[in-house]
Write a protein that holds these residues in place. Sequence first.
Motif, PDB file in Angstrom:
ATOM      1  N   PHE A 171     -33.354 -37.299  63.524  1.00 22.28           N
ATOM      2  CA  PHE A 171     -34.627 -37.866  64.002  1.00 22.28           C
ATOM      3  C   PHE A 171     -35.354 -36.856  64.885  1.00 22.28           C
ATOM      4  O   PHE A 171     -36.576 -36.772  64.852  1.00 22.28           O
ATOM      5  N   CYS A 172     -34.577 -36.087  65.669  1.00 19.14           N
ATOM      6  CA  CYS A 172     -35.215 -35.030  66.461  1.00 19.14           C
ATOM      7  C   CYS A 172     -35.916 -34.043  65.547  1.00 19.14           C
ATOM      8  O   CYS A 172     -37.047 -33.639  65.794  1.00 19.14           O
ATOM      9  N   LEU A 184     -36.983 -34.629  62.550  1.00 18.41           N
ATOM     10  CA  LEU A 184     -38.093 -35.302  61.857  1.00 18.41           C
ATOM     11  C   LEU A 184     -39.337 -35.352  62.737  1.00 18.41           C
ATOM     12  O   LEU A 184     -40.437 -35.043  62.295  1.00 18.41           O
ATOM     13  N   PHE A 185     -39.148 -35.728  63.997  1.00 21.60           N
ATOM     14  CA  PHE A 185     -40.323 -35.927  64.849  1.00 21.60           C
ATOM     15  C   PHE A 185     -40.762 -34.670  65.587  1.00 21.60           C
ATOM     16  O   PHE A 185     -41.920 -34.532  65.934  1.00 21.60           O
ATOM     17  N   LEU A 186     -39.826 -33.767  65.845  1.00 20.10           N
ATOM     18  CA  LEU A 186     -40.186 -32.597  66.654  1.00 20.10           C
ATOM     19  C   LEU A 186     -40.177 -31.293  65.876  1.00 20.10           C
ATOM     20  O   LEU A 186     -40.644 -30.280  66.343  1.00 20.10           O
ATOM     21  N   ALA A 244     -40.171 -31.668  58.246  1.00 20.77           N
ATOM     22  CA  ALA A 244     -40.217 -33.129  58.277  1.00 20.77           C
ATOM     23  C   ALA A 244     -39.684 -33.766  56.993  1.00 20.77           C
ATOM     24  O   ALA A 244     -38.866 -34.689  57.050  1.00 20.77           O
ATOM     25  N   LYS A 281     -41.028 -25.265  67.416  1.00 21.33           N
ATOM     26  CA  LYS A 281     -40.679 -26.661  67.153  1.00 21.33           C
ATOM     27  C   LYS A 281     -39.244 -26.807  66.673  1.00 21.33           C
ATOM     28  O   LYS A 281     -38.523 -27.691  67.105  1.00 21.33           O
TER      29      LYS A 281
END
Lengths: 298, 503
Positions: free
Chosen positions: A250-251, A253-255, A261, B341
């Motif tokens: 999830f990290c 995916l979002f960051l 992504a 990122k």
Amino acid sequence: MELIKNPNLPFMSWRKYGFIFSSILVIISLLLIFLKGPKLGVDFAGGALVWVKFEKHLEVSDIRNSLTKIGQEQASIQKLAGTNEFVIRSVTKVDPDKFANDVIAQLQKDFADNPLDLRAKETVEPKISAELTRNTTIGVLVALFLMGIYIWFRFDFRFGVVSVLALFHNILIVIGALILTGREFTIVIVGALLTIVGYSINDTIVLSDRVRENRKKLRGIPFVDLINASINETFSRTILTGSFVIVTLFCLLFLGGPVIADFAFTLILGLIFGTYASTFVVCALATEWETRSPQKRK
Amino acid sequence: MRNIGLRMAIVIILLAAGLYTLYPTLRLYTAKELSKEEENSLMKRAIHLGLDLKGGMHLVLEVDTTGLKEKPADLRDRALEIVKNRIDEFGVFEPTIEKQGSSRILVQLPGVDRERALNIIRKVAHLEFKLVSDKTQDVLKSIDKYLSKGDTMGFEEPFSSYLFGVEGDLGFDVRDEDSLKILIAQAQEIIPKELQFYFGPKETYQGKEVKRLYLLKKEPELSGETIRDAQHRPYQGSELQYTGAWMVEIEFKREAARLFASITGKNVGKRLAIVLDDVVQSAPYIRERIPQGKAVITGNFKAEEARDLAIILRAGALPAPLKIAEERSVGPSLGKDSITKGIRASLIGSLFVVIFMLVYYSLTGLVANFALVLNVILLVGALSAFGGTLTMPGIAGIALTIAMSVDANILIFERIREELRLGKTVRTAISQGFSRAWLAIFDSNVTTIITGIVLYIFGTGPIRGFALTLIIGLIANLICAVFVTKTVLDYFTHRFEVTKLRI
């Protein structure tokens, strides 16, 4: 601290529901694959992708108007949410390199007062994409085959077969979900699918290892109980590891930014279905097989 | 455990080796100011960033063999040498240039200006010297006559009417280029067999975009394979139009120099056109015999253009045109975004895991975290030492390695808990827990390594980066999650006579 203490859940008595659930998902996925088909990315379909970032605000329609002038109104234009970035893909397979260069030149000309930053450009000739598709398919099949062989060799034939079946089930469902959410199939997504294969097989092995061990320890107990005991004993680990991995994903995916992504999304889906398939589906299939034609115990 | 001291020493050596191989990478990417020399020496020992992180281009070039008799592989090999030379001169740090299949060349150039690199690679650079025909006016007249035959409107100069003077040459508006080409094709039969029309490059003249038109002898006097050296310099001649422009000075090989002297000697007062890839760069008058085997290509070149042209001429002409079969370019801005990122996401993800392990397994979790950190250090260190490349999916590979490493420790610790529940002593529980979990950990890592190897064999670009990271990571994992964790746990339980394990 201990979250899950000695669970004693009758997993195998739910296997009928599992089969129904899995069958529905697999059928939907197969329908999606054959009726709608996966949306192939530039890698596999051949073609061009141009990713540009503008300094000032623009709408998809502005880009479309500009491309109409060079007869590319058919091109697919995607605006990345919350940015001034556009991903333009060709729908024709003829001379992708020319398409990309024409698009860039036209955009630079039409929006001369709005500087453009070329974030990425990909062009793939159809001949190359066909080779890539072939190599990738061979790669995935070889990986699955080798894993089946390894499990057969390390555990037993039945687990080898059902593990590979569960992997197919898992991959089919993830592909179905990717089609449903309109995501593109790129080489990176294939990488994610193979990672899922690796993760699922890891799960299966942990469980098979327990079954292998319990078979010696708990001689004489019915196969269903043997499987239930093994799932329960490894349940705490399955949930813990799964949650760790999902947090990391999830990290990403979002960051992780747009490049990663889709990769992370595919992995998350694969992890959820993979955990289910590699423990529950594998065991349910093995149990079914055992009840229909019991194996002689050594 | 007699050899516990030895095992502890191995753990410390591993840690030191990991840090030692990791140091250049850390220094390179975190130090504020580095001297050029230090940077270069660090780069050789540090991890390389992939094109997706650094920006750059990945190209697959295909030799276009249409109409050529030579074998594709031979042409490819010659083209490969030339592309290599051109890129070497262009000065890219660590380019990858290799053969692929029978007719393809793979080129990877980190962090370059895309347009310029493409120009240099793709230019065929076929240089020829051709004499300008002194019959130009006659031929133009006869074309006009031929084309206007049967024209009742009295329009007598269908061809010449497109032309006007450009600094002593004939020129035309670029918008008329297609019409001119059609007329030339129509009049082909009356143009003398040994002559051919050529155009110059696009230029601006009195506010218009124009090209010059030349009628040249088809047969070249000399071609570019005979060039020994080419250098770019600011223009020093007397022609006003080139003031402030750059030029390329070429020097011929011995044989060709003699030939050039004889050509120039025989044609004093005539014009010799310098034709690059069928475009006339300039057509200077031959004022006298040139014995030193030197010539100058003038044109309105900017410094960079002249430099690139000199590179191409020095490196030689491509045997056949190259077609781009595949291109993946990542702009430097996207690369920068991705790395910030990607690394931030991985760090936050790992932080969650580290805290969770600590909370869930308390002190034992601390040991697992140590093994985890060592795992990452060894992974990045090994990648640096082997000259590996970190890609965006590679960062994801590191995340997956962390997951597998944590999984191994969870498997072990859950086993130890089971053993403790059965009433075993701390030392026995640890020893049994490890030996019971070992098979599962080994099998699962090996199968994932198998996927990694298959991905590496069949994958391309970023996927290979992912596979390599995964393979190295999992090997490090087998060492760290089992051997290191066990050694540290054994060390502390023996040293401090632990009777109750907080797990």
